[in-house]
Scaffold this motif. Structure first.
Motif, mmCIF file in Angstrom:
data_model
loop_
_atom_site.group_PDB
_atom_site.id
_atom_site.type_symbol
_atom_site.label_atom_id
_atom_site.label_comp_id
_atom_site.label_asym_id
_atom_site.label_seq_id
_atom_site.Cartn_x
_atom_site.Cartn_y
_atom_site.Cartn_z
ATOM 1 N N ALA A 1 2.029 7.416 -0.423
ATOM 2 C CA ALA A 1 1.521 6.579 0.659
ATOM 3 C C ALA A 1 0.103 6.986 1.062
ATOM 4 C CB ALA A 1 2.458 6.664 1.864
ATOM 5 N N TYR A 52 1.510 2.291 -3.774
ATOM 6 C CA TYR A 52 2.407 1.665 -2.803
ATOM 7 C C TYR A 52 3.761 1.341 -3.431
ATOM 8 C CZ TYR A 52 -1.609 1.091 0.325
ATOM 9 O OH TYR A 52 -2.680 1.318 1.147
ATOM 10 N N VAL A 103 1.373 3.468 6.202
ATOM 11 C CA VAL A 103 0.045 3.421 5.587
ATOM 12 C C VAL A 103 -0.999 2.860 6.542
ATOM 13 C CG1 VAL A 103 -1.322 2.257 3.818
ATOM 14 C CG2 VAL A 103 0.845 3.324 3.202
ATOM 15 N N GLY A 154 -2.324 5.893 -1.718
ATOM 16 C CA GLY A 154 -2.531 4.456 -1.641
ATOM 17 C C GLY A 154 -3.383 4.056 -0.460
ATOM 18 N N THR A 170 6.829 1.353 4.500
ATOM 19 C CA THR A 170 5.651 1.815 3.752
ATOM 20 C C THR A 170 4.378 1.251 4.356
ATOM 21 O OG1 THR A 170 6.967 1.902 1.714
ATOM 22 C CG2 THR A 170 4.577 1.946 1.472
ATOM 23 N N SER A 215 -0.189 -8.031 3.468
ATOM 24 C CA SER A 215 0.203 -6.721 2.944
ATOM 25 C C SER A 215 1.717 -6.579 2.879
ATOM 26 C CB SER A 215 -0.387 -5.602 3.808
ATOM 27 O OG SER A 215 -1.793 -5.581 3.720
ATOM 28 N N SER A 233 7.167 2.935 -1.956
ATOM 29 C CA SER A 233 8.249 2.071 -1.493
ATOM 30 C C SER A 233 9.539 2.314 -2.274
ATOM 31 C CB SER A 233 7.829 0.600 -1.605
ATOM 32 O OG SER A 233 8.799 -0.256 -1.044
ATOM 33 N N PHE A 251 3.679 -5.681 -0.483
ATOM 34 C CA PHE A 251 4.562 -4.525 -0.566
ATOM 35 C C PHE A 251 5.969 -4.944 -0.983
ATOM 36 C CE2 PHE A 251 2.389 -0.919 1.940
ATOM 37 C CZ PHE A 251 1.140 -1.341 1.539
#
Length: 301
Positions: free
Chosen positions: A72, A177, A200, A75, A196, A241, A181, A245
């Motif tokens: 994380a 990511y 982040v 990323g 996640t 996002s 995850s 994800f």
């Protein structure tokens, strides 16, 4: 149709909204401020997503662990770098070239997925990625004399190199990511993606806030003055996002990022129907190639 496909298309549309607003903000604040609003105004919505899933739908919160935290953080930092480089491109008159080359992200994500996660990509999928990359190259020279020399030397231009570096940041972030995850192991892809994202985006907000307080305090005032459009960027960015994800929890990052190229269709549609801009023939060809790459990928997965 696999679930990650409509999720990715929706995320691409929301990202186009966010990018358009971010470009507008670049006119009233610096690169750092325009980058920060994506995170600083997005984290409340990211936390809201987790709260709704946990309290509204009764989904359990997965526990953090070392592997999750490492991926994380990698990323998050890579995405900040990629976003800053992309926003920086708006300062250039010919930022289209750089922006086009930032879209080599799917090919780079495939490479990083192989190196870091040991994921393999089929020959057909590599062909789909290659078609899209050629389309990107055509877009990069659409506003200049079209020659083989320009097509390949455009890769060495300053804006192209910045765009490629931006794509590298996003490619690393996408793979990181997905790894973060997946490492949570449950309870389901939605909660894994939401947790996640929340971790982040809070990390990114804190890092950039500290940077601006220490190095660019004037940017904080500009951001505060533009809080209304920044809120729209935050909502659109966090929602996009969340979609990325979820999709990357369900499917390899390289595949998700190839399908995400449909954002170009939304971008061109906005240019034609909203801003009344003229689209050149080569832009149409490049876009069709990118779409063809997306279609090939969808048919093969």
């Amino acid at each position: 149709m696999e679930l990650w496909i409509p999720i990715t298309i929706a995320a691409a549309f929301l990202q186009n909204v966010r990018s358009a607003m971010q470009k507008h903000l670049k006119g009233v604040m610096g690169t750092t401020g325009a980058t920060f609003v994506r995170f600083g105004f997005g984290f409340p919505f990211a936390l809201l997503f987790v709260a709704v899933l946990h309290f509204g739908f009764g989904m359990a919160l997965p526990a953090w662990h070392g592997t999750f935290l490492i991926w994380a953080v990698i990323g998050g930092i890579a995405q900040i770098a990629g976003t800053q480089l992309l926003v920086y491109l708006f300062s250039f008159r010919n930022f289209t070239v750089g922006t086009a080359y930032s879209r080599t992200e799917p090919a780079q994500a495939a490479l990083f997925g192989l190196v870091f996660l040991g994921e393999t990509v089929s020959i057909g999928s590599l062909f789909a990625i290659a078609i899209s990359v050629v389309g990107v190259m055509l877009l990069s020279v659409a506003h200049s004399a079209v020659t083989w020399k320009n097509l390949f030397t455009s890769v060495l231009s300053r804006t192209a190199l910045i765009g490629l570096a931006s794509g590298t940041g996003f490619g690393i972030a996408a793979v990181a990511y997905r790894a973060a995850s997946l490492s949570l192991g449950g309870p389901n892809f939605m909660m894994q993606a939401a947790v996640t994202l929340a971790f982040v985006i809070v990390l990114q907000t804190v890092l950039m806030l500290v940077w601006m307080v220490l190095r660019e305090p004037a940017e904080l005032r500009r951001v505060a003055a533009a809080w209304k459009p920044s809120l729209v960027v935050g909502l659109a960015g966090a929602s996009a996002s969340f979609g990325w994800f979820m999709a990357m929890t369900l499917q390899q990052a390289a595949y998700v990022k190839v399908l995400a190229q449909v954002e170009i269709i939304f971008t061109i549609a906005s240019s034609v129907f909203i801003f009344r801009e003229t689209i050149k023939r080569l832009e149409i060809v490049g876009t069709l190639l990118i779409v063809a790459g997306v279609v090939v990928l969808v048919l093969l997965t």
